[in-house]
Design a protein around this motif. Sequence first.
Motif, mmCIF file in Angstrom:
data_model
loop_
_atom_site.group_PDB
_atom_site.id
_atom_site.type_symbol
_atom_site.label_atom_id
_atom_site.label_comp_id
_atom_site.label_asym_id
_atom_site.label_seq_id
_atom_site.Cartn_x
_atom_site.Cartn_y
_atom_site.Cartn_z
ATOM 1 N N UNK A 132 -2.502 -28.963 24.281
ATOM 2 C CA UNK A 132 -3.879 -28.606 24.641
ATOM 3 C C UNK A 132 -4.529 -29.725 25.448
ATOM 4 N N UNK A 133 -4.373 -30.955 24.991
ATOM 5 C CA UNK A 133 -4.978 -32.075 25.728
ATOM 6 C C UNK A 133 -4.362 -32.198 27.120
ATOM 7 N N UNK A 134 -3.056 -31.918 27.224
ATOM 8 C CA UNK A 134 -2.420 -31.930 28.535
ATOM 9 C C UNK A 134 -3.005 -30.861 29.445
ATOM 10 N N UNK A 135 -3.225 -29.684 28.881
ATOM 11 C CA UNK A 135 -3.816 -28.590 29.649
ATOM 12 C C UNK A 135 -5.224 -28.944 30.142
ATOM 13 N N UNK A 136 -5.972 -29.634 29.299
ATOM 14 C CA UNK A 136 -7.352 -29.988 29.631
ATOM 15 C C UNK A 136 -7.448 -31.257 30.466
ATOM 16 N N UNK A 137 -6.347 -31.992 30.540
ATOM 17 C CA UNK A 137 -6.362 -33.221 31.311
ATOM 18 C C UNK A 137 -7.128 -34.350 30.659
ATOM 19 N N UNK A 138 -7.059 -34.413 29.331
ATOM 20 C CA UNK A 138 -7.735 -35.491 28.611
ATOM 21 C C UNK A 138 -6.698 -36.282 27.818
ATOM 22 N N UNK A 139 -6.936 -37.576 27.592
ATOM 23 C CA UNK A 139 -5.982 -38.375 26.815
ATOM 24 C C UNK A 139 -6.023 -37.993 25.341
ATOM 25 N N UNK A 140 -4.938 -38.281 24.637
ATOM 26 C CA UNK A 140 -4.900 -38.024 23.203
ATOM 27 C C UNK A 140 -4.385 -39.259 22.480
ATOM 28 N N UNK A 141 -4.990 -39.553 21.349
ATOM 29 C CA UNK A 141 -4.620 -40.696 20.515
ATOM 30 C C UNK A 141 -4.111 -40.176 19.178
ATOM 31 N N UNK A 142 -3.433 -41.053 18.441
ATOM 32 C CA UNK A 142 -2.847 -40.667 17.155
ATOM 33 C C UNK A 142 -3.173 -41.727 16.110
ATOM 34 N N UNK A 143 -3.527 -41.265 14.919
ATOM 35 C CA UNK A 143 -3.775 -42.163 13.803
ATOM 36 C C UNK A 143 -3.181 -41.571 12.538
ATOM 37 N N UNK A 144 -2.595 -42.428 11.723
ATOM 38 C CA UNK A 144 -2.016 -42.015 10.444
ATOM 39 C C UNK A 144 -2.965 -42.439 9.328
ATOM 40 N N UNK A 145 -3.629 -41.453 8.714
ATOM 41 C CA UNK A 145 -4.546 -41.712 7.608
ATOM 42 C C UNK A 145 -3.966 -41.249 6.271
ATOM 43 N N UNK A 146 -2.645 -41.083 6.202
ATOM 44 C CA UNK A 146 -2.049 -40.530 4.981
ATOM 45 C C UNK A 146 -2.271 -41.437 3.772
ATOM 46 N N UNK A 147 -2.236 -42.754 3.958
ATOM 47 C CA UNK A 147 -2.475 -43.667 2.837
ATOM 48 C C UNK A 147 -3.916 -43.544 2.356
ATOM 49 N N UNK A 148 -4.850 -43.469 3.304
ATOM 50 C CA UNK A 148 -6.264 -43.312 2.939
ATOM 51 C C UNK A 148 -6.506 -41.963 2.267
ATOM 52 N N UNK A 149 -5.802 -40.935 2.740
ATOM 53 C CA UNK A 149 -5.947 -39.609 2.132
ATOM 54 C C UNK A 149 -5.442 -39.626 0.698
ATOM 55 N N UNK A 150 -4.324 -40.271 0.474
ATOM 56 C CA UNK A 150 -3.763 -40.331 -0.873
ATOM 57 C C UNK A 150 -4.745 -40.977 -1.845
ATOM 58 N N UNK A 151 -5.291 -42.130 -1.462
ATOM 59 C CA UNK A 151 -6.176 -42.867 -2.373
ATOM 60 C C UNK A 151 -7.584 -42.290 -2.429
ATOM 61 N N UNK A 152 -8.063 -41.744 -1.314
ATOM 62 C CA UNK A 152 -9.440 -41.279 -1.265
ATOM 63 C C UNK A 152 -9.642 -39.836 -1.639
ATOM 64 N N UNK A 153 -8.571 -39.018 -1.567
ATOM 65 C CA UNK A 153 -8.701 -37.591 -1.812
ATOM 66 C C UNK A 153 -7.698 -37.096 -2.856
ATOM 67 N N UNK A 154 -6.410 -37.365 -2.620
ATOM 68 C CA UNK A 154 -5.381 -36.721 -3.433
ATOM 69 C C UNK A 154 -5.353 -37.224 -4.873
ATOM 70 N N UNK A 155 -5.532 -38.514 -5.096
ATOM 71 C CA UNK A 155 -5.534 -39.033 -6.467
ATOM 72 C C UNK A 155 -6.669 -38.410 -7.280
ATOM 73 N N UNK A 156 -7.814 -38.224 -6.656
ATOM 74 C CA UNK A 156 -8.937 -37.570 -7.320
ATOM 75 C C UNK A 156 -8.603 -36.105 -7.600
ATOM 76 N N UNK A 157 -7.980 -35.450 -6.648
ATOM 77 C CA UNK A 157 -7.560 -34.051 -6.781
ATOM 78 C C UNK A 157 -6.678 -33.867 -8.028
ATOM 79 N N UNK A 158 -5.677 -34.718 -8.185
ATOM 80 C CA UNK A 158 -4.762 -34.613 -9.327
ATOM 81 C C UNK A 158 -5.470 -34.936 -10.634
ATOM 82 N N UNK A 159 -6.294 -35.966 -10.643
ATOM 83 C CA UNK A 159 -7.010 -36.353 -11.861
ATOM 84 C C UNK A 159 -7.936 -35.238 -12.338
ATOM 85 N N UNK A 160 -8.600 -34.556 -11.416
ATOM 86 C CA UNK A 160 -9.500 -33.470 -11.780
ATOM 87 C C UNK A 160 -8.726 -32.286 -12.369
ATOM 88 N N UNK A 161 -7.615 -31.928 -11.751
ATOM 89 C CA UNK A 161 -6.811 -30.833 -12.304
ATOM 90 C C UNK A 161 -6.263 -31.199 -13.683
#
Length: 374
Positions: free
Chosen positions: A57-86
């Motif tokens: 899509x970004x190629x079609x639109x002619x705009x640059x695209x960047x990439x970031x890995x937030x999986x560690x932040x997701x695990x600690x900020x979202x998923x651990x809470x998700x499991x604890x609540x269940x």
Amino acid sequence: MNGGVVVGMSGGVDSSVAALLLRQAGGPVAGLFMRNWADDGSGDCRADEDRRDAVAVCGRLGIPIHFRDFSAEYWSGVFEHFIAEYAAGRTPNPDVLCNREIKFAHFLEAAHALGAERIATGHYARIDRHCGRWRLLRASDAGKDQSYFLHQLGQAQLAATAFPLGGLHKREVRELARGAGLPTAAKKDSTGICFIGERDFREFLGRYLPARPGEIRTADGRTIGEHPGVFYFTLGQREGLGLGGVRGFAQAPWYVVGKDVPGNVLVVDQDHDSRWLMSTVIWTAPAHWIAGAPPATRFECSAQARYRQQAEPCAVAVDDGGRLEVRFAGPQRAVTPGQSLVLYDGEVCLGGAVIERTDAPAPGGVGAAGKLAA
């Protein structure tokens, strides 16, 4: 970048059209693809496919695209809470946390680090400024409105965010994508929790919360079956109980009406609108207010206790600690601890809070539907 906006590219049609509209409006635009869930080896992760679509899509639109890995932040900020609540017997809403902790925190920081002034996403919601404050508004398309999931945003986040799709209907978004020749124009919308996708929810949860079988009882205490773990079920749930015809009972569906976590007992009833599921008063954890403070310590508004639910009139009282007591004009079905109660003044989202308990009665004396033991 020197100013401009970074669009969170999910690989879906909504974020694709958000980028299209910003590109057409002029000014610097870039995309950013976030990896929020590490591959767990199940083969069910769509991240690679979504990444390819975002790049296309970004190629079609002619705009640059960047990439970031937030999986560690997701695990600690979202998923651990998700499991604890269940594990505690509650039913959390990870999409609310994901927005607060990842998309409008780490993503916003990454965009600023790239030199952007604002971020944009494909959410269906609107933002305006009124009397010197930023407001979060419902989307024009009531069927797609996502303000419920965005109620934890604050003034700084709204000031730096754009929702280009807020005034559009989904069919218009598809038409724009087709007209621009975007490769995601016909792509199916993603459903379910982002890190689970289309896979079996119970099988996924079982990797982190091993099965703990126990009794299924009726509201009057009769044992009629066995469950694999009370944390796999939520109030009002009908599917997955494994109860066919039960001798001595009518041929009718069964619904979860209570969970006794310490006793490992699941309580069911055959009435869709069982009295054990009905409540008129909800008590919450401390609330978040989009304006920074509640409109008053006592006020009337409307509220919804789950996504896609019709907002209902209610009276709100805010205590000294910021917790809410919310009284509805009529009974509410299957209000669930762990979910979010979101408050509205017309189309304006005021904020919300996590539900802690309700005044639903206690079925069978094994724990109230709205007072689940931790």
